[in-house]
Enzyme design. Structure first.
Site, PDB file in Angstrom:
ATOM      1  NE  ARG A 149      -8.112   1.229  -0.879  1.00  0.00           N
ATOM      2  CZ  ARG A 149      -7.095   2.086  -0.858  1.00  0.00           C
ATOM      3  NH1 ARG A 149      -6.253   2.082   0.179  1.00  0.00           N
ATOM      4  NH2 ARG A 149      -6.885   2.928  -1.855  1.00  0.00           N
ATOM      5  CE  LYS A 173      -7.503  -1.044  -3.835  1.00  0.00           C
ATOM      6  NZ  LYS A 173      -8.359  -0.660  -4.975  1.00  0.00           N
ATOM      7  CG  HIS A 242     -15.683   0.586  -0.762  1.00  0.00           C
ATOM      8  ND1 HIS A 242     -14.478   0.214  -0.229  1.00  0.00           N
ATOM      9  CD2 HIS A 242     -15.401   1.321  -1.874  1.00  0.00           C
ATOM     10  CE1 HIS A 242     -13.506   0.674  -0.988  1.00  0.00           C
ATOM     11  NE2 HIS A 242     -14.036   1.366  -1.982  1.00  0.00           N
ATOM     12  NE  ARG A 245     -11.445   3.699   0.293  1.00  0.00           N
ATOM     13  CZ  ARG A 245     -10.240   4.244   0.479  1.00  0.00           C
ATOM     14  NH1 ARG A 245      -9.833   4.512   1.706  1.00  0.00           N
ATOM     15  NH2 ARG A 245      -9.469   4.532  -0.556  1.00  0.00           N
ATOM     16  CG  HIS A 268      -7.884   7.625  -3.978  1.00  0.00           C
ATOM     17  ND1 HIS A 268      -9.028   8.412  -3.996  1.00  0.00           N
ATOM     18  CD2 HIS A 268      -8.298   6.377  -3.647  1.00  0.00           C
ATOM     19  CE1 HIS A 268     -10.070   7.673  -3.690  1.00  0.00           C
ATOM     20  NE2 HIS A 268      -9.658   6.438  -3.470  1.00  0.00           N
ATOM     21  CE1 TYR A 277     -16.255   8.960  -2.502  1.00  0.00           C
ATOM     22  CE2 TYR A 277     -13.974   9.145  -3.195  1.00  0.00           C
ATOM     23  CZ  TYR A 277     -15.024   8.382  -2.721  1.00  0.00           C
ATOM     24  OH  TYR A 277     -14.844   7.047  -2.488  1.00  0.00           O
TER      25      TYR A 277
END
Length: 310
Positions: A149, A173, A242, A245, A268, A277
């Site tokens: 990210r 995150k 992004h 990514r 994630h 994806y």
């Protein structure tokens, strides 16, 4: 617009800023969405928030939809309205929350855009012309190599990269740390950048990527440099962090088919986030099928399948 509408709204924004410690950006977002609702209510003849009913808000949602807002944007508006009415109930300025049972219309799933493998190879094989472009190429190689990210890339320090083992340690995150592999090309790019970094960085600066002033490079600067790189190299779409990514995730999944591994690499928490994806991969497979299968190809002029036109 009646003061009975704007007054409580202003109090709510102050509550978010002072008591809830929300960022100015978050407060501005709430204020913008709620002012739009207040303006609609004022034009519809409402003079107080407590007079608004569930039916009124459903009419407002229909208005937003007609004006072209996506389901996601309408959901954000409704979330702000529900939160605002919670505040009004606490302040005894309303007797119920009319937004509770309202749901936004569903939007079609918006798939992330990805770059073609050959185009990315062309962009990343470009030769840098000066030390800052050496840095830029290093950043872009690393983002695509490890699926970082923007915030993860910007926060990298010198000691978070181990060139000997080919690994980078990132803080994702929720302050969750993960260890990621770094590809051969990215390692070479880091090795090329480190001597220039040593000459540029201020004393005591820990950041891996620094500006001409020797300070940690900002998010905005990274975005601008990537966009500039794409333009100078003739990219056929705007480059942004992004996109690299998304491209990393899609290309990894297309080659490996291992959804769990890609989930771990991306950091994630929920595999459902990674599953988007698989839709991109299916789109690619469907295009290949349409172009290649003898009973799927269509005659260019008559719209017939190949076996029908013979």
């Amino acid at each position: 617009m009646p003061n009975e509408l704007t007054g409580p709204l202003a109090e709510f924004i102050r509550h978010l800023a002072s008591e809830k410690r929300h960022s100015p950006r978050t407060c501005d977002s709430y204020q913008r969405d709620l002012l739009r609702l207040a303006d609609w209510l004022g034009r519809s003849g409402f003079v107080a928030w407590q007079r608004v009913t569930n039916h009124d808000l459903r009419r407002y949602v229909a208005t937003l939809s007609r004006e072209g807002l996506s389901g996601r944007s309408i959901a954000r508006h409704l979330s702000a309205t529900r939160r605002f009415y919670q505040f009004l109930l606490r302040e005894k300025l309303a007797s119920d929350n009319p937004a509770l049972d309202i749901r936004a219309p569903k939007s079609g799933r918006r798939l992330p855009r990805v770059a073609d493998v050959d185009q990315l190879n062309h962009l990343l094989d470009g030769q840098p012309d000066d030390p800052l472009e050496v840095r830029d190429l290093c950043m872009f190689e690393l983002m695509y190599s490890s699926g970082l990210r923007l915030a993860e890339l910007a926060s990298l320090d010198l000691d978070t990269v181990d060139l000997r083992s080919g690994e980078v340690r990132v803080m994702g995150k929720g302050d969750k740390e993960r260890l990621l592999p770094v590809g051969r090309k990215a390692i070479s790019a880091i090795q090329a950048w480190l001597p220039y970094r040593a000459a540029l960085a201020n004393d005591g600066e820990a950041a891996l990527f620094v500006s001409q002033r020797g300070e940690r490079l900002s998010h905005r600067s990274i975005q601008a440099r990537l966009s500039r790189w794409g333009i100078s190299r003739g990219a056929d779409q705007k480059l942004h962090p992004h996109l690299l990514r998304h491209s990393f995730a899609s290309h990894m999944l297309e080659s490996s088919g291992d959804l769990r591994a890609v989930q771990e690499l991306l950091g994630h928490a929920d595999i459902a986030t990674t599953q988007v994806y698989t839709h991109l991969d299916f789109q690619h497979l469907a295009r290949v099928y349409d172009q290649s299968h003898p009973r799927a190809r269509r005659d260019r002029y008559h719209g017939k399948t190949s076996d029908e036109s013979s």
